[in-house]
Design an enzyme around this catalytic site. Sequence first.
Site, PDB file in Angstrom:
ATOM      1  N   ARG A 138       0.810  -1.224   0.000  1.00 31.64           N
ATOM      2  CA  ARG A 138       0.000   0.000   0.000  1.00 31.64           C
ATOM      3  C   ARG A 138       0.841   1.271   0.000  1.00 31.64           C
ATOM      4  O   ARG A 138       0.504   2.245  -0.660  1.00 31.64           O
ATOM      5  CB  ARG A 138      -0.958  -0.033   1.179  1.00 31.64           C
ATOM      6  CG  ARG A 138      -2.001  -1.122   1.037  1.00 31.64           C
ATOM      7  CD  ARG A 138      -2.874  -1.248   2.280  1.00 31.64           C
ATOM      8  NE  ARG A 138      -3.753  -2.382   2.156  1.00 31.64           N
ATOM      9  CZ  ARG A 138      -3.473  -3.594   2.626  1.00 31.64           C
ATOM     10  NH1 ARG A 138      -2.344  -3.805   3.268  1.00 31.64           N
ATOM     11  NH2 ARG A 138      -4.323  -4.579   2.469  1.00 31.64           N
ATOM     12  N   TYR A 139       1.924   1.278   0.752  1.00 24.85           N
ATOM     13  CA  TYR A 139       2.784   2.454   0.816  1.00 24.85           C
ATOM     14  C   TYR A 139       3.346   2.776  -0.578  1.00 24.85           C
ATOM     15  O   TYR A 139       3.264   3.906  -1.043  1.00 24.85           O
ATOM     16  CB  TYR A 139       3.913   2.226   1.825  1.00 24.85           C
ATOM     17  CG  TYR A 139       4.881   3.369   1.914  1.00 24.85           C
ATOM     18  CD1 TYR A 139       4.516   4.577   2.500  1.00 24.85           C
ATOM     19  CD2 TYR A 139       6.182   3.252   1.422  1.00 24.85           C
ATOM     20  CE1 TYR A 139       5.407   5.631   2.585  1.00 24.85           C
ATOM     21  CE2 TYR A 139       7.070   4.294   1.508  1.00 24.85           C
ATOM     22  CZ  TYR A 139       6.686   5.483   2.087  1.00 24.85           C
ATOM     23  OH  TYR A 139       7.572   6.529   2.170  1.00 24.85           O
ATOM     24  N   GLY A 140       3.893   1.781  -1.249  1.00 22.14           N
ATOM     25  CA  GLY A 140       4.444   1.983  -2.588  1.00 22.14           C
ATOM     26  C   GLY A 140       3.384   2.406  -3.587  1.00 22.14           C
ATOM     27  O   GLY A 140       3.619   3.279  -4.432  1.00 22.14           O
ATOM     28  N   ALA A 142       0.608   4.038  -2.913  1.00 23.24           N
ATOM     29  CA  ALA A 142       0.211   5.417  -2.609  1.00 23.24           C
ATOM     30  C   ALA A 142       1.265   6.413  -3.092  1.00 23.24           C
ATOM     31  O   ALA A 142       0.934   7.461  -3.657  1.00 23.24           O
ATOM     32  CB  ALA A 142      -0.026   5.577  -1.106  1.00 23.24           C
ATOM     33  N   LYS A 143       2.532   6.088  -2.885  1.00 24.60           N
ATOM     34  CA  LYS A 143       3.601   6.982  -3.335  1.00 24.60           C
ATOM     35  C   LYS A 143       3.591   7.115  -4.856  1.00 24.60           C
ATOM     36  O   LYS A 143       3.764   8.207  -5.397  1.00 24.60           O
ATOM     37  CB  LYS A 143       4.965   6.481  -2.851  1.00 24.60           C
ATOM     38  CG  LYS A 143       5.191   6.641  -1.364  1.00 24.60           C
ATOM     39  CD  LYS A 143       5.063   8.083  -0.937  1.00 24.60           C
ATOM     40  CE  LYS A 143       6.339   8.607  -0.353  1.00 24.60           C
ATOM     41  NZ  LYS A 143       6.241  10.014   0.069  1.00 24.60           N
TER      42      LYS A 143
END
Length: 170
Positions: A138-140, A142-143
Site C-alpha cells: 500500500r505504501y508503494g 500510494a507513493k
Amino acid sequence: MTFAVTGGSGFFGRALLRRLAERGQAVRALARSADAARRVEALGAEVHRGDLSDPASLRGFVRPGDLLIHAAAHVDLVGRWTLYRRGTVDATRNLLEAALPARPARVVYVSSAGVYGRLDPRGLCAERNTPRPRRAERYGRAKLAAEALVQRHCTEAHVPWCIVRLGFLY
C-alpha cells in the site's frame, strides 16, 4: 528563496530542516499539531499551522518563488488502503491545489523506492526496474499515485518538478 517543507517534524524532515538551517536557508514548515510546531520551530523553521487533509488550512503556506519540498506521507508497514490514500494521495492533491496557484519556483516530491515493489535480485536501477508495487504494498502504491499527481498537476501549471525516490532511511 524560501523552502516550504511538509513533513518537517518527521524523521527525514527533521534531518532536512537541520541541514537547511546549517546552510542559513529560510524555511517555512507545515505543522499539523502544537507538538510538531515546537519541533520545527526548534530547528529554525517558520511555522505554518495546517493539515494536509484540510485544504483551507494550506492557503498561504506556499508563496511565490518558494521551493516546495513535499516530504509528508502516511508511513506505516501495515494499514488499510484508505489511510494511505488519505495520508499520501489525497494529501498531495490538496497541497498541489493550494500551492500551485502561488507559483512556487519548483516542487520536489519525496517519494520512495517502495514504488518498485519487490526488488530485483540484481539490485535496484531506475533504468532497469519499472515501478510496479503489488496490491498488498500500500505504501508503494500510494507513493506512485502521488507521483502521478505531482507530474500531472505541475506540468499543467507549468511549474518545474522533481521526484526523489529514497531508499531505506537509517
